[in-house]
Design an enzyme around this catalytic site. Structure first.
Site, PDB file in Angstrom:
ATOM      1  N   THR A 145       0.835  -1.207   0.000  1.00 37.45           N
ATOM      2  CA  THR A 145       0.000   0.000   0.000  1.00 37.45           C
ATOM      3  C   THR A 145       0.871   1.259   0.000  1.00 37.45           C
ATOM      4  O   THR A 145       0.611   2.218  -0.734  1.00 37.45           O
ATOM      5  CB  THR A 145      -0.903   0.007   1.259  1.00 37.45           C
ATOM      6  N   ILE A 146       1.896   1.251   0.839  1.00 39.06           N
ATOM      7  CA  ILE A 146       2.757   2.435   0.982  1.00 39.06           C
ATOM      8  C   ILE A 146       3.498   2.707  -0.329  1.00 39.06           C
ATOM      9  O   ILE A 146       3.550   3.840  -0.834  1.00 39.06           O
ATOM     10  CB  ILE A 146       3.738   2.220   2.154  1.00 39.06           C
ATOM     11  N   LYS A 181      -6.092  -2.208  -0.950  1.00 39.57           N
ATOM     12  CA  LYS A 181      -7.135  -2.084   0.088  1.00 39.57           C
ATOM     13  C   LYS A 181      -8.295  -1.235  -0.441  1.00 39.57           C
ATOM     14  O   LYS A 181      -8.720  -0.254   0.180  1.00 39.57           O
ATOM     15  CB  LYS A 181      -6.555  -1.495   1.376  1.00 39.57           C
ATOM     16  N   ASP A 226     -13.705   1.578  -2.826  1.00 41.32           N
ATOM     17  CA  ASP A 226     -14.745   2.002  -3.778  1.00 41.32           C
ATOM     18  C   ASP A 226     -14.105   1.951  -5.169  1.00 41.32           C
ATOM     19  O   ASP A 226     -12.895   1.729  -5.293  1.00 41.32           O
ATOM     20  CB  ASP A 226     -15.203   3.439  -3.419  1.00 41.32           C
ATOM     21  N   ALA A 227     -14.927   2.157  -6.191  1.00 46.28           N
ATOM     22  CA  ALA A 227     -14.426   2.143  -7.572  1.00 46.28           C
ATOM     23  C   ALA A 227     -13.678   0.839  -7.858  1.00 46.28           C
ATOM     24  O   ALA A 227     -12.586   0.842  -8.434  1.00 46.28           O
ATOM     25  CB  ALA A 227     -13.535   3.367  -7.839  1.00 46.28           C
ATOM     26  N   LEU A 285     -10.190   0.535 -10.301  1.00 46.31           N
ATOM     27  CA  LEU A 285      -8.885   0.272  -9.685  1.00 46.31           C
ATOM     28  C   LEU A 285      -8.381  -1.112 -10.068  1.00 46.31           C
ATOM     29  O   LEU A 285      -7.175  -1.305 -10.306  1.00 46.31           O
ATOM     30  CB  LEU A 285      -8.986   0.441  -8.167  1.00 46.31           C
ATOM     31  N   GLU A 314      -9.301  -7.842   2.645  1.00 51.55           N
ATOM     32  CA  GLU A 314      -8.355  -7.484   3.706  1.00 51.55           C
ATOM     33  C   GLU A 314      -9.146  -7.213   4.988  1.00 51.55           C
ATOM     34  O   GLU A 314      -9.958  -6.285   5.039  1.00 51.55           O
ATOM     35  CB  GLU A 314      -7.595  -6.230   3.249  1.00 51.55           C
ATOM     36  N   HIS A 371      -5.379  -9.459   9.202  1.00 47.88           N
ATOM     37  CA  HIS A 371      -4.329  -8.442   9.341  1.00 47.88           C
ATOM     38  C   HIS A 371      -4.284  -7.829  10.738  1.00 47.88           C
ATOM     39  O   HIS A 371      -5.290  -7.351  11.234  1.00 47.88           O
ATOM     40  CB  HIS A 371      -4.643  -7.322   8.337  1.00 47.88           C
ATOM     41  N   ARG A 394      -0.241  -2.231  11.206  1.00 47.17           N
ATOM     42  CA  ARG A 394       1.037  -1.798  11.789  1.00 47.17           C
ATOM     43  C   ARG A 394       0.807  -0.752  12.888  1.00 47.17           C
ATOM     44  O   ARG A 394       1.553  -0.695  13.857  1.00 47.17           O
ATOM     45  CB  ARG A 394       2.035  -1.323  10.732  1.00 47.17           C
TER      46      ARG A 394
HETATM   47  C1  5RP Z   1       0.351  -2.570   5.980  1.00 45.28           C
HETATM   48  C2  5RP Z   1       0.495  -3.825   5.207  1.00 45.28           C
HETATM   49  C3  5RP Z   1       1.803  -4.546   5.239  1.00 45.28           C
HETATM   50  O1  5RP Z   1       2.198  -4.783   3.933  1.00 45.28           O
HETATM   51  C4  5RP Z   1       1.715  -5.874   5.960  1.00 45.28           C
HETATM   52  O2  5RP Z   1       1.231  -5.659   7.272  1.00 45.28           O
HETATM   53  C5  5RP Z   1       3.067  -6.552   6.082  1.00 45.28           C
HETATM   54  O3  5RP Z   1       4.020  -5.690   6.605  1.00 45.28           O
HETATM   55  P1  5RP Z   1       4.779  -5.888   8.006  1.00 45.28           P
HETATM   56  O4  5RP Z   1       5.220  -7.333   8.066  1.00 45.28           O
HETATM   57  O5  5RP Z   1       5.905  -4.931   7.916  1.00 45.28           O
HETATM   58  O6  5RP Z   1       3.787  -5.603   9.089  1.00 45.28           O
HETATM   59  O7  5RP Z   1      -0.415  -4.244   4.533  1.00 45.28           O
HETATM   60  O8  5RP Z   1      -0.912  -2.030   5.791  1.00 45.28           O
END
Ligand code: 5RP
Length: 218
Positions: free
Chosen positions: A36-37, A65, A68-69, A73, A113, A137, A140
């Site tokens: 994403t970054i 992630k 919308d659209a 995308l 996600e 997930h 972070r």
């Molecule tokens: C952040 C993510 C990261 O790509 C995913 O969490 C993996 O990274 P890390 O192992 O550094 O946490 O989707 O939104």
């Protein structure tokens, strides 16, 4: 139970930085993630196209992630060579299905996600719509605020797998965390910082593999 795949999440802020990480890891992992970054920094179509040009045989995930659209995308990244694209769990079902229609046209797939609030009854709707991949997930920011992997997370992953989802897991994973997931049919472990920031990223990837080998035999 299939052996989980290993995915590098490329969350660098420049394409050149990401490609330097990829050079040391491409032969050690199963999936390359345009994170994403990185997509925000360099443009998702550019990142996906660059990875596809260099790694024509790899599975490439565009971690947009999407909220919308969905079809617009999805077209941007699947037409550049993405294999999978993420859609956020909070997106309307219409966004998920429109993204999936585009993914299907390119023989790709979408992954839901899972962050924050979602329900198993929504997950039933996703399945009924033909969506079969999810990513569990630990964000972070949640990790930085002290959230750890716990029984509640593992129970949800197990339940999603029992429902029929192929579930990947991510969020600050290191090789030492892999044993937590033993006995759960995880599709893919996704790691970003622990691989890219390791003194020897390739050796760190092999450490993940060794842990996976210990707990998943086939
Ligand atoms: C952040 C993510 C990261 O790509 C995913 O969490 C993996 O990274 P890390 O192992 O550094 O946490 O989707 O939104």
């Amino acid at each position: 139970m299939n052996k989980p795949l290993l995915q590098i999440a490329l969350d660098q802020t420049s394409l050149s930085g990401a490609l330097s990480v990829t050079r040391s890891l491409a032969n050690e992992v199963d999936v390359l993630e345009a994170g994403t970054i990185l997509c925000a920094a360099e443009g998702a179509p550019n990142v996906v196209a660059a990875l596809r040009a260099l790694y024509p045989a790899s599975i490439i995930l565009a971690d947009l992630k999407v909220a919308d659209a969905g079809s617009v995308l999805a077209e941007m990244v699947f037409s550049r060579g993405a294999t999978w694209m993420t859609v956020i769990c909070a997106a309307p079902l219409a966004t998920m299905t429109s993204a999936k229609t585009v993914a299907d046209a390119y023989n790709g797939d979408i992954q839901i996600e899972l962050y924050g609030e979602w329900t198993f009854s929504q997950a039933e709707e996703w399945l009924a719509a033909g969506i079969t991949q999810a990513i569990y997930h630990r964000g972070r920011d949640a990790q930085a605020a002290g959230q750890t992997w716990g029984e509640a997370d593992l129970g949800k992953i197990r339940k999603l797998a029992d429902m029929g989802f192929a579930v990947s897991a991510t969020g600050g994973l290191s090789p030492a965390d892999i044993q937590l997931f033993a006995g759960i049919p995880v599709k893919c472990f996704i790691a970003g910082r622990s691989l890219s920031d390791a003194p020897d990223p390739a050796e760190e990837a092999r450490a993940f593999r060794r842990e996976i080998e210990k707990y998943w035999q086939s």
